[in-house]
Design an enzyme around this catalytic site. Structure first.
Site, PDB file in Angstrom:
ATOM      1  CG  PHE A  14     -54.213 -26.403 -22.008  1.00 36.56           C
ATOM      2  CD1 PHE A  14     -53.939 -25.283 -21.253  1.00 36.56           C
ATOM      3  CD2 PHE A  14     -55.452 -26.498 -22.613  1.00 36.56           C
ATOM      4  CE1 PHE A  14     -54.876 -24.273 -21.108  1.00 36.56           C
ATOM      5  CE2 PHE A  14     -56.401 -25.502 -22.467  1.00 36.56           C
ATOM      6  CZ  PHE A  14     -56.105 -24.389 -21.716  1.00 36.56           C
ATOM      7  CB  THR A  69     -52.068 -30.995 -25.079  1.00 38.15           C
ATOM      8  OG1 THR A  69     -53.220 -30.256 -24.637  1.00 38.15           O
ATOM      9  CG2 THR A  69     -52.054 -31.035 -26.603  1.00 38.15           C
ATOM     10  CG  ASP A 125     -56.250 -15.901 -24.179  1.00 39.95           C
ATOM     11  OD1 ASP A 125     -57.233 -15.945 -23.400  1.00 39.95           O
ATOM     12  OD2 ASP A 125     -55.199 -15.276 -23.931  1.00 39.95           O
ATOM     13  CG  ASP A 154     -60.370 -25.554 -21.260  1.00 37.84           C
ATOM     14  OD1 ASP A 154     -60.086 -24.706 -22.137  1.00 37.84           O
ATOM     15  OD2 ASP A 154     -59.900 -25.510 -20.116  1.00 37.84           O
TER      16      ASP A 154
END
Length: 227
Positions: free
Chosen positions: A208, A206, A135, A171
């Site tokens: 994501f 993934t 996160d 990212d």
């Protein structure tokens, strides 16, 4: 413990409904593959006893729904994978994947990764720590909740055996810069590359990550080794 004494968590618990498949996985497979992270000091876990053999152990922090962890464990049977997650749906899905792939080298801990490192893992006990897409806590007032900060890095590094690897990926470009500076500042970590690392072929992409790339957000890998 007073409110002021409560530790700052690096995650925000999420509630969600579980599918019938996930309920079934938790009921049948958690007693076999699952552990609860301790919240106070105690004897470190015996990892060889936990996995039923003596092999290098990789700590996977925040595996999400577990697809990448299951894929890496399947392609890397000579090492054991200890995944730590707080979200029930992700834990249940990884349990189901472990059964589907017939993996014997995965265990799943539920709780805070910082507590796990502090209370359950002995110094020099890990071959690698993977922190993929943590996160980013983008708001300035929440930066104190980020996992990659000096005290946490020092703790995780101390759990690596000499030569062990701390591998992060994100990212979020601003967080990537913070990660790079924080890892480089640790005196016992050495960057394996001049700056960001090329994306390793063995790290699965993934859903994501695909969404991030489709949205034009570049992914940054950082691979540091303990001296």
């Amino acid at each position: 413990m007073t409110l002021a004494e409560r530790p700052i968590r690096t995650f925000h618990p999420r509630q969600g409904r579980l599918s019938e498949r996930h309920h079934d996985a938790l009921e049948r497979l958690w007693p076999v593959h699952g552990l609860l992270v301790p919240e106070r000091p105690g004897a470190p876990w015996d990892l060889a006893a936990l996995f039923g053999r003596r092999a290098p152990v990789v700590l996977e922090i925040g595996p999400g729904m577990g697809e990448a962890t299951a894929a890496m464990a399947a392609s890397d049977p000579e090492r054991d994978y200890l995944a730590v997650e707080v979200h029930t749906a992700g834990i249940a899905n990884l349990l189901a994947l472990v059964e589907r792939r017939r993996l014997t080298n995965v265990r799943i801990a539920r709780g805070d990764a910082v507590d796990l490192a502090r209370y359950a893992l002995a110094p020099d006990s890990l071959a690698a720590v993977h922190i993929f897409f943590p996160d980013p806590w983008p708001k300035s007032r929440h930066h104190k909740r980020r996992l990659i900060q000096p005290a946490h890095v020092a703790l995780l590094r101390s759990r690596l055996a000499p030569g062990g690897v701390l591998h992060c990926a994100t990212d979020w470009s601003e967080y990537a810069g913070v990660m790079a500076r924080t890892l480089a500042a640790d005196p016992e970590l050495v960057n394996e590359f001049a700056g960001y690392a090329p994306r390793p072929d063995w790290r699965p992409i993934t859903k994501f990550e695909r969404r991030a790339l489709s949205a034009g957000r570049p992914v940054h890998d950082l691979i540091f080794r303990r001296r």
